[in-house]
Write a protein that holds these residues in place. Sequence first.
Motif, short mmCIF file in Angstrom:
data_model
loop_
_atom_site.label_atom_id
_atom_site.label_comp_id
_atom_site.label_asym_id
_atom_site.label_seq_id
_atom_site.Cartn_x
_atom_site.Cartn_y
_atom_site.Cartn_z
N UNK A 74 0.69 -14.33 -1.74
CA UNK A 74 -0.32 -14.12 -0.58
C UNK A 74 0.36 -13.37 0.37
N UNK A 75 1.64 -13.17 0.67
CA UNK A 75 2.28 -12.19 1.55
C UNK A 75 1.89 -10.73 1.05
N UNK A 76 2.00 -10.79 -0.11
CA UNK A 76 1.90 -9.47 -0.85
C UNK A 76 0.66 -8.83 -0.62
N UNK A 77 -0.51 -9.83 -1.10
CA UNK A 77 -1.70 -9.45 -1.01
C UNK A 77 -2.15 -9.13 0.38
N UNK A 78 -1.72 -10.11 1.41
CA UNK A 78 -2.03 -9.78 2.81
C UNK A 78 -1.44 -8.44 3.30
N UNK A 79 -0.43 -7.98 2.88
CA UNK A 79 0.38 -6.81 3.41
C UNK A 79 -0.64 -5.65 2.79
N UNK A 80 -0.80 -5.82 1.64
CA UNK A 80 -1.48 -4.71 0.92
C UNK A 80 -2.99 -4.42 1.40
N UNK A 81 -3.63 -5.79 2.01
CA UNK A 81 -4.88 -5.57 2.50
C UNK A 81 -4.69 -4.72 3.86
N UNK A 82 -3.85 -5.15 4.65
CA UNK A 82 -3.41 -4.46 5.91
C UNK A 82 -3.38 -2.90 5.74
N UNK A 83 -2.64 -2.72 4.56
CA UNK A 83 -2.35 -1.23 4.32
C UNK A 83 -3.72 -0.34 4.09
N UNK A 84 -4.50 -1.23 3.27
CA UNK A 84 -5.65 -0.67 2.79
C UNK A 84 -6.83 -0.46 4.06
N UNK A 85 -6.79 -1.52 4.99
CA UNK A 85 -7.52 -1.31 6.31
C UNK A 85 -7.02 -0.12 6.92
N UNK A 86 -5.62 -0.10 7.26
CA UNK A 86 -5.29 0.89 8.16
C UNK A 86 -5.54 2.29 7.65
N UNK A 87 -5.25 2.27 6.40
CA UNK A 87 -5.35 3.71 5.53
C UNK A 87 -6.93 4.17 5.63
N UNK A 88 -7.76 3.19 5.48
CA UNK A 88 -8.95 3.68 5.65
C UNK A 88 -9.60 4.04 7.07
N UNK A 89 -9.07 3.45 7.92
CA UNK A 89 -9.22 3.83 9.05
C UNK A 89 -8.90 5.34 9.50
N UNK A 90 -7.68 5.42 9.04
CA UNK A 90 -7.02 6.88 9.07
C UNK A 90 -8.06 7.60 8.48
N UNK A 91 -8.57 7.36 7.27
CA UNK A 91 -9.51 8.21 6.37
C UNK A 91 -10.73 8.54 7.19
N UNK A 92 -11.17 7.47 7.74
CA UNK A 92 -12.58 7.81 8.58
C UNK A 92 -12.55 8.53 9.73
N UNK A 93 -11.22 8.12 10.53
CA UNK A 93 -11.18 8.99 11.71
C UNK A 93 -10.72 10.19 11.35
N UNK A 94 -10.03 10.51 10.30
CA UNK A 94 -9.99 12.03 9.86
C UNK A 94 -11.16 12.83 9.60
N UNK A 95 -11.97 11.92 8.81
CA UNK A 95 -13.22 12.51 8.33
C UNK A 95 -14.18 12.90 9.83
N UNK A 96 -14.13 12.07 10.59
CA UNK A 96 -14.99 12.44 11.58
C UNK A 96 -14.28 13.50 12.22
N UNK A 97 -13.04 13.67 12.59
CA UNK A 97 -12.31 15.08 13.07
C UNK A 97 -12.98 16.22 12.29
N UNK A 98 -12.74 16.21 10.99
CA UNK A 98 -12.99 17.38 10.17
C UNK A 98 -14.50 17.66 10.20
N UNK A 99 -15.42 16.52 10.14
CA UNK A 99 -16.83 16.82 10.16
C UNK A 99 -17.19 17.49 11.54
N UNK A 100 -16.75 16.92 12.47
CA UNK A 100 -16.91 17.52 13.81
C UNK A 100 -16.92 18.98 13.94
N UNK A 101 -15.50 19.24 13.38
CA UNK A 101 -14.95 20.60 13.24
C UNK A 101 -15.85 21.44 12.37
N UNK A 102 -16.13 21.17 11.30
CA UNK A 102 -16.99 21.95 10.45
C UNK A 102 -18.30 21.86 10.90
N UNK A 103 -18.80 20.79 11.55
CA UNK A 103 -20.14 20.79 12.19
C UNK A 103 -20.14 21.97 13.19
#
Lengths: 251, 402, 292
Positions: free
Chosen positions: C6-35
């Motif tokens: 459970x601990x492992x699943x839990x921390x891997x889930x957190x990782x997934x969420x965090x990294x996806x947030x970073x991905x989305x934020x980066x995508x926003x940045x890149x898209x606005x710049x490209x726009x």
Amino acid sequence: MEHIITTELVSLFYSEFQALKDISIDFLPNTVTALIGPSGCGKSTYLRLFNRMNDLIDNVKITGKVTIEGEDIYKKDTNIVELRRKVGMVFQKPNPFPKSIFENVAYGLRVNGVNDMSVLKEKVEFSLKQSALWDEVKDKLKKSAFELSGGQQQRLCIARALAIEPSIILMDEPASALDPISTAKIEELIYELKNNYTIVIVTHNLQQAGRVSDYTAFFYIGELIEKGETKELFINPKNIKTQNYITGRFG
Amino acid sequence: MIKFFKSTFEKIIEGTLFLSSTITTLAIVLIIVFLFREGIGTFNQSPIEEGFSLVVNKNNPINELSAQQIKNIFDQNITNWKTVGGNKDSIILFNLDNISNFYSDSAIGENFEFLPQCISDYTEKHSGVVAFVSTRYTGKGFTGKILTTPKVTITQFISQKEWFPTAQPAAQLGVLALILGTLWVSFGAIVIALPLGLATSIYMAEVANPKVRNFLKPLVELLAGIPSVVYGFFGLVIIVPGIQKLFDLPVGETALAGSIVLGIMALPTIITISEDALRTTPKAMKEASLALGANKWQTTARVVIPYSSSGITAAAILGIGRAIGETMAVLMVTGNAAVIPHSFLEPVRTIPATIAAELGEAPQGGLHYKALFALGCILFIITMAINLIVGYVSSKKKYNTR
Amino acid sequence: MIISKKVIRNKNLKEKIAFNIFRVFSAIVVLSLVAILSFIIYNGISVINWTFLTAMPEDGMTKGGIFPAIVGTLCLVAGSMIFAIPIGVFSGIYINEYTKDSFYKRFIKLMTNNLAGIPSIVFGLFGMSLFVNTLRFGDSIIAGSLTLGLMVLPVVIRTTEEALKSVDNSFRHGSLALGATKLQTIRKVVLPMAFPNIITGIILSVGRVSGETAPILFTVAAYFLPKLPSSIFDQVMALPYHLYVISTSGTNIEESRPIAYGTALVLIGFVLIVNLAANALRKYFGKKVKMN
Ligand SMILES: Nc1ncnc2c1ncn2[C@@H]1O[C@H](COP(=O)(O)OP(=O)(O)O)[C@@H](O)[C@H]1O
Ligand SMILES: [Mg+2]
């Protein structure tokens, strides 16, 4: 006695470059095995197989079989976190985290879901005692780990590895960045730890290998040249390359 | 002999190099001297235009009026002398343009030669009068009282709200609205840019694979190089109308537009510096964390970010600094109303934009001109403070290798 | 100790969420710049042609080209570089090669950092006060160039310093050991090795100079001046100021929009070329140094 680690015809490629060639060695529990050989011969690479640290590098390809406590650790469903809990690692340079002494030791527990303060306290004390650092730091556990001397930092890193109760400890030239007195302390510590752990240590210091290890394996350009009991290998090397190396003719 | 010549030559070159290196220091000294010399001039002047004075009836107990009181009186917000501490007497504003309503042409004289007497006469007859007239008319034989006006003070300059340097009779030089406007817009910018910038830098340093990173890095560098007018222009044609439509506003030039544009502009600074900081984390330290069973995110959050926190802080502060000092883009999109902002959907005006917008029209050496330099001084002090903070933060020793 | 699933699943889930947030934020940045980039390229590309680049503005800047602004910007780039390159490179050499005294080094570093942090509008104020008014240059190329030059001076100093720092000391020692003087060592060994990085820094500062508006507002830029300068004491039009003018206060903002898009694109194109050139040089020299 049953082998705790086995490697069977393991090869490793960094992209095109083959860093390990068909290495087969088995390790007995509660022993110290030294990996020796000239710089760049693949000792670190071999050591890092056991906790799958090579996975972090892009374009690494591994063939052959590595088992720890009877389990193939390169199986698809291997739990890497559990593996790394079982296999602790100490690095060449002391590399404490930018945290307090206490938090450094507690780190491995915390990242694996242990946050109960009483458990943490107990384990931290136990590990620091095991690594013979407790008396020196017990009054300043809240101080930054960077305030310790190099030798103390390295023992802290050992304590950090011990806190999650591994059965195997990997050491990659753990004393090469330390002064002679600190080195002696680390060697003494390795001798103590042997009672409870299986230790694999990379060293370029032959005297050190002679002092601390039960078994020694000699590597040369990615190949395992010779392995055996340390005394035997040092007094009576079978291979001419080994002989040249330990008599200081190259490397 | 040759040796002597050679070493002399070397000495000369070294001297030249030394002189070059002192030019930076000299430049800063010169900037300080010129900026502050003009700026401080603001505080020795009366807010009333030179050559003019305010006059009242000689029985009026008031001797002095502040710039703010003058403005309120002439705007007819104050209509009774009692309000400013005088007698209970309503204020009569006397305007030179209307003098012919009270005096015949012949009384004034063909060439206005009797004008002083008329003004004198008028002020004498009306106890509540106040007039703004040229000092030419208030010389010998003038029977009214000439009011004094306190010189502009630093406290007044900083604490007063109204910025209306061309106001008659008294210039209103309060920079509070401008300072607040600047902070307001910069704050909004940083709220936008910080999370996005930090997230992107973490993504680039820790998450993205090298291929993605090699695409992102030059893109961010390129955007750092794009001139601020281009960002301002983009803001003007896209963001301003967008905001106007979205919130159904009379004008789209708002603090929000400024914050968005500035936020975008601060991104490259924040991303580059904080990514560099994240990258300084020793690989060994990250590996140690992973070897203890931490996953990448735990390593990032618990080791990499704490280790590079001073660099990340520096990135954030420099981002703010960039936003505070930015001129053109803000000038183009914020609407430039010199009032204290109450929401992000109102026009605001920042210090740099004020300087850029007004310096061209301010007569050289006048009060307005000097006041704009005083604004420059404020900006200079703010950015110096930011520099010092950054220097301090990033010099803090994080890692003692021995 | 056994780590629960459970601990492992839990921390891997957190990782997934965090990294996806970073991905989305980066995508926003890149898209606005490209726009931003693509918006300006899309609208500007049809405006740009030979006439646009080489003709004078006409009809209250709603028609014609931007030739004088291009020339003006080139004049300012040249003028500021004539000032900033020698002084910046010399200072960099002095700081890195001659100062042993760490106090002086720290002091100069502090000054350079401070100069770099001063907002461009403050340079504008300063330039107006010193060059335009006190030295009586008037609004002129020389006043604008000196102001801009001062502004990029820290960039040139820093890149020079960094470039020199990256040359390994063993090269210096090797040369000195052969009996070369310090100056010879610097000229024959250190500078050639540091040259690519110095040049890269200079190119990037060219980009910066060409886009700045605030420092030239009151020191050189002309609102509308459909002729080319004949001396360094003349006013000129400049690309960034021109863009500002026609997009905010031109005689007919709507009609001059296409010109504005074109000007913005020329500005971006300039920055793009500068960046590409810097990168290409870095690569080219990087290879060459390795080969030697
Ligand atoms: N990340 C890597 N990528 C490519 N090659 C590597 C990498 N790490 C090590 N090598 C190469 O693999 C060989 C063995 O390295 P290593 O295991 O570190 O040797 P040792 O520890 O015995 O000095 C060396 O030739 C080294 O250059
Ligand atoms: Mg090694």
